[in-house]
Motif scaffolding. Structure first.
Motif, PDB file in Angstrom:
ATOM      1  N   TYR A   1      17.713  23.137 -38.189  1.00  0.00           N
ATOM      2  CA  TYR A   1      16.544  23.420 -39.214  1.00  0.00           C
ATOM      3  C   TYR A   1      16.568  24.904 -39.912  1.00  0.00           C
ATOM      4  CZ  TYR A   1      14.479  18.976 -38.276  1.00  0.00           C
ATOM      5  OH  TYR A   1      14.431  17.529 -38.195  1.00  0.00           O
TER       6      TYR A   1
ATOM      7  N   ASN B   1      17.155  10.529 -36.338  1.00  0.00           N
ATOM      8  CA  ASN B   1      17.315  10.061 -37.568  1.00  0.00           C
ATOM      9  C   ASN B   1      17.934   8.597 -37.690  1.00  0.00           C
ATOM     10  OD1 ASN B   1      15.800  12.250 -38.849  1.00  0.00           O
ATOM     11  ND2 ASN B   1      17.606  13.051 -40.049  1.00  0.00           N
TER      12      ASN B   1
ATOM     13  N   ASN C   1      14.699  12.799 -42.684  1.00  0.00           N
ATOM     14  CA  ASN C   1      14.144  14.071 -43.127  1.00  0.00           C
ATOM     15  C   ASN C   1      13.628  14.276 -44.465  1.00  0.00           C
ATOM     16  OD1 ASN C   1      16.658  15.461 -40.834  1.00  0.00           O
ATOM     17  ND2 ASN C   1      14.230  15.608 -40.407  1.00  0.00           N
TER      18      ASN C   1
ATOM     19  N   HIS D   1      10.905  17.253 -45.077  1.00  0.00           N
ATOM     20  CA  HIS D   1      11.443  18.414 -44.926  1.00  0.00           C
ATOM     21  C   HIS D   1      12.114  19.095 -46.332  1.00  0.00           C
ATOM     22  CE1 HIS D   1      11.526  18.952 -40.302  1.00  0.00           C
ATOM     23  NE2 HIS D   1      11.341  17.524 -40.628  1.00  0.00           N
TER      24      HIS D   1
ATOM     25  N   ASN E   1      16.503  22.354 -45.090  1.00  0.00           N
ATOM     26  CA  ASN E   1      16.322  21.691 -43.648  1.00  0.00           C
ATOM     27  C   ASN E   1      17.565  20.520 -43.531  1.00  0.00           C
ATOM     28  OD1 ASN E   1      14.928  23.245 -42.439  1.00  0.00           O
ATOM     29  ND2 ASN E   1      13.003  21.908 -42.374  1.00  0.00           N
TER      30      ASN E   1
END
Length: 211
Positions: free
Chosen positions: A87, A100, A171, A174, A178
């Motif tokens: 990240y 993920n 994600n 995010h 990231n």
């Protein structure tokens, strides 16, 4: 399945994509005592608009076909570990590891099939699809008695789907930097699942890593 709002999918093309990628699903039912029971089976699927139906079979010796009531089908997609080191804001946001993945859960009530003609049609359609995928010309021949005899060893099912949950944990919650960082990290790891998850992430976020 718990699906937070940022990860909920609504496009059934995602389900088509998952089933085309991996039609080997997990079929879960409950026995007479309420205990969960799972089988792992290949399926055929068809979709017309929002109407989805799966077809497959289990061994006749498998007690699952005797279970009454609803079933859960888990359609497995790609998955990969995510390191917080990938990240862009690891330190500022105190990021932690995660995983993920893309997955679908389908629910419906199986219609179990015992009719020889229906079973023959199912096996013929299944073998045609999967033999073609491996470049083979072998086919199931229902006109041969020895082939028909083997149908006694299976029970087929049709499963009209009543409810679909699509989860794409990629994600989406995010910032773009990231997403790009994780996708880059996954690609550096190598491996089919890692590459697939990276591709799904970049597609969902509509961003691209730097060359």
């Amino acid at each position: 399945m718990f699906v937070p709002a940022p990860f909920r999918g609504n496009d059934l093309a995602v389900l088509d994509r998952l089933l085309a990628r991996d039609p080997f699903v997990t079929l879960v039912t409950s026995d007479a005592d309420g205990a969960p029971f799972a089988s792992h089976v290949p399926v055929l699927w068809q979709r017309e608009g929002d109407a989805v139906e799966l077809r497959g079979h289990v061994a006749r010796a498998n007690p699952q076909w005797r279970h009454a009531g609803p079933a859960l089908v888990i359609v497995h997609g790609p998955h990969a570990y995510v390191s917080p080191s990938w990240y862009a804001d690891t330190e500022a946001a105190a990021r932690v590891p995660t995983w993920n993945y893309v997955v679908a859960h389908l629910r419906g009530v199986p219609q179990w099939q015992h009719d020889e003609a229906e079973l023959a049609a199912l096996v013929a359609a299944s073998s045609a699809k999967f033999e073609h995928a491996v470049g083979s010309v072998w086919r199931f021949q229902p006109e041969r008695a020895e082939y028909r005899d083997q149908l006694r060893g299976i029970v087929g099912f049709r499963l009209p789907i009543r409810h679909i949950d699509l989860k794409l944990k990629l994600n989406q919650n995010h910032p773009p930097d990231n997403v790009i960082g994780v996708a880059t990290g996954l690609r550096a790891q190598g491996g089919a699942d890692a590459d697939e998850v990276a591709a799904w992430m970049l597609e969902a976020a509509a961003v691209s890593p730097s060359p």
